[in-house]
Design a protein around this motif. Structure first.
Motif, mmCIF file in Angstrom:
data_model
loop_
_atom_site.group_PDB
_atom_site.id
_atom_site.type_symbol
_atom_site.label_atom_id
_atom_site.label_comp_id
_atom_site.label_asym_id
_atom_site.label_seq_id
_atom_site.Cartn_x
_atom_site.Cartn_y
_atom_site.Cartn_z
ATOM 1 N N SER A 31 0.834 -1.206 0.000
ATOM 2 C CA SER A 31 0.000 0.000 0.000
ATOM 3 C C SER A 31 0.868 1.255 0.000
ATOM 4 O O SER A 31 0.628 2.202 -0.750
ATOM 5 N N VAL A 118 -4.311 3.390 6.714
ATOM 6 C CA VAL A 118 -4.374 2.003 6.249
ATOM 7 C C VAL A 118 -3.902 1.109 7.384
ATOM 8 O O VAL A 118 -2.767 1.234 7.853
ATOM 9 N N VAL A 267 -14.646 -4.904 5.608
ATOM 10 C CA VAL A 267 -14.158 -3.980 4.580
ATOM 11 C C VAL A 267 -14.878 -4.253 3.271
ATOM 12 O O VAL A 267 -15.410 -5.343 3.047
ATOM 13 N N GLN A 270 -12.381 -2.790 -1.807
ATOM 14 C CA GLN A 270 -11.148 -2.008 -1.900
ATOM 15 C C GLN A 270 -10.479 -1.805 -0.546
ATOM 16 O O GLN A 270 -9.484 -1.099 -0.453
ATOM 17 N N GLY A 271 -11.032 -2.429 0.485
ATOM 18 C CA GLY A 271 -10.413 -2.365 1.803
ATOM 19 C C GLY A 271 -10.930 -1.276 2.713
ATOM 20 O O GLY A 271 -10.422 -1.105 3.822
ATOM 21 N N ARG A 272 -11.949 -0.544 2.301
ATOM 22 C CA ARG A 272 -12.454 0.547 3.142
ATOM 23 C C ARG A 272 -13.348 -0.002 4.239
ATOM 24 O O ARG A 272 -14.190 -0.867 4.010
ATOM 25 N N TRP A 279 -8.934 2.421 6.123
ATOM 26 C CA TRP A 279 -8.920 1.203 5.321
ATOM 27 C C TRP A 279 -8.185 0.114 6.092
ATOM 28 O O TRP A 279 -7.391 0.407 6.994
ATOM 29 N N VAL A 281 -6.307 -3.970 5.442
ATOM 30 C CA VAL A 281 -5.913 -4.906 4.388
ATOM 31 C C VAL A 281 -4.972 -5.961 4.943
ATOM 32 O O VAL A 281 -4.286 -5.747 5.950
ATOM 33 N N THR A 301 -5.610 -1.431 -2.387
ATOM 34 C CA THR A 301 -6.046 -0.496 -1.356
ATOM 35 C C THR A 301 -5.274 0.816 -1.435
ATOM 36 O O THR A 301 -5.847 1.900 -1.272
#
Length: 356
Positions: A31, A118, A267, A270-272, A279, A281, A301
């Motif tokens: 990321s 993230v 999530v 897209q990992g949100r 986010w 991941v 992500t």
């Protein structure tokens, strides 16, 4: 316009970042790499305890077959740093989200802020309390046949059942060896249909609880069960209980996903998370993710976070233009933000919003 807004945010609150990534494993560094290449100011906070640190080699990782996981992360840190990503050690104790920023509190009292966060903190595999099991984890006590199955193919393999998922694992491991023994005490009353299914492919079932794993050093010669019997095996597969490293998010009340192996932060694709600036991941949300899966998810992500910030940049620009009566100054900056006093006012407003 994008750079102008970024400068305003960081001048308003020194030390603020575009994105903070918590966790410096494969998902987090992937990321960070994508975000660095998108010219974002990125900080990675890494506790230095990746899930696969017990393994000497990675497998099933295209272009990195057999590589030491530590070597991959070292290269990843260098690559990310090449795009301006900063990496520091530390453990996060708490995260708070405001309208315009996320505030991250470290265990040493340091406070950090960013426009987006993230979470890539991974998880711990909590193993059964069986003597001889934990000290061989990642060597001859294994969890993923795709990661380790080839190396123990055609050997006598044990499967330690701690949950119903391990009975699925036993069927999977049969692909790598025709000599498989399942220690089924953790399955409680084994379903007769499933027992028939396992025995149909020659899988041996042992009902007595496992008392001890036997062998010298990392090697395994057998398992002693509670009834005193010794069952010979060369390696053991055990899933353990996944424990995601997400306690520092608990007070936020994020939506969670309840799965057969545990509870994880929910999530989207897209990992949100359910918090718009956060986010997550990698293994912290997906315990089944291998290194290439975590790397790919991290890259996706990272791109999604950048796009969210791009969208916000344009939203702020449009709002500023409307407030200025539709006129703009050089480089598309709203005229209201170009006067000598207006820039300072905008910075102060941003700092106040960020600190909330």
């Amino acid at each position: 316009m994008n750079e102008t807004l970024n400068e305003t945010v960081h001048e308003a609150m020194p030390g603020a970042w575009d994105v903070i990534v918590i966790g410096g494993g494969a998902a987090g560094l992937s990321s960070a790499l994508m975000l660095g290449r998108a010219r974002r100011r990125v900080l990675v906070v890494d506790a230095g305890s990746p899930r696969n640190r017990f393994a000497a080699h990675m497998h099933g990782v295209l272009g990195n077959e057999g590589t030491d996981p530590a070597d991959l992360l070292a290269r990843g840190r260098q690559e990310a740093a090449g795009y301006g990503v900063e990496i520091r050690g530390g453990t996060v104790e708490r995260v708070d989200e405001g309208d315009r920023a996320v505030v991250v509190s470290l265990d040493d009292g340091t406070g950090l802020s960013a426009r987006a966060l993230v979470v890539a903190t991974g998880m711990t595999d909590r193993l059964p309390d069986v003597p001889g099991l934990a000290e061989r984890w990642g060597r001859t006590v294994l969890h993923c046949p795709y990661c380790h199955g080839w190396e123990v193919r055609d050997r006598r393999l044990g499967v330690l059942v701690t949950s119903p998922m391990d009975l699925h694992r036993a069927q999977l491991i049969r692909q790598w060896s025709d000599d498989v023994v399942v220690f089924a005490d953790g399955a409680a009353a084994l379903d007769p249909e499933l027992e028939t299914r396992l025995r149909a492919r020659g899988i041996e079932l042992v009902a007595s609880p496992v008392a001890e794993v036997l062998g010298e050093g990392e090697t395994i010669t057998g398992v002693r069960t509670a009834d005193g019997a010794v069952v010979a095996v060369d390696a053991i597969f055990s899933g353990g209980q996944p424990e995601p490293h997400d306690a520092f998010l608990a007070h936020l009340g994020l939506a969670r996903s309840e799965t057969p192996v545990g509870s994880f932060v929910a999530v989207d694709e897209q990992g949100r998370t359910s918090a718009p600036r956060i986010w997550a991941v990698g293994n912290v949300v997906n315990p089944a993710a291998t290194v290439p899966m975590a790397t790919g998810a991290g890259a996706m992500t990272g791109g999604a976070v950048n796009m969210a910030l791009v969208t916000e940049d344009f939203d702020l620009a449009v709002a500023g233009q409307a407030d200025a009566g539709g006129t703009t100054g050089p480089d598309g900056v709203p005229a209201a933000a170009t006067g000598p006093d207006a820039a300072q006012e905008a910075a102060q407003e941003t700092a106040q919003d960020t600190a909330r």
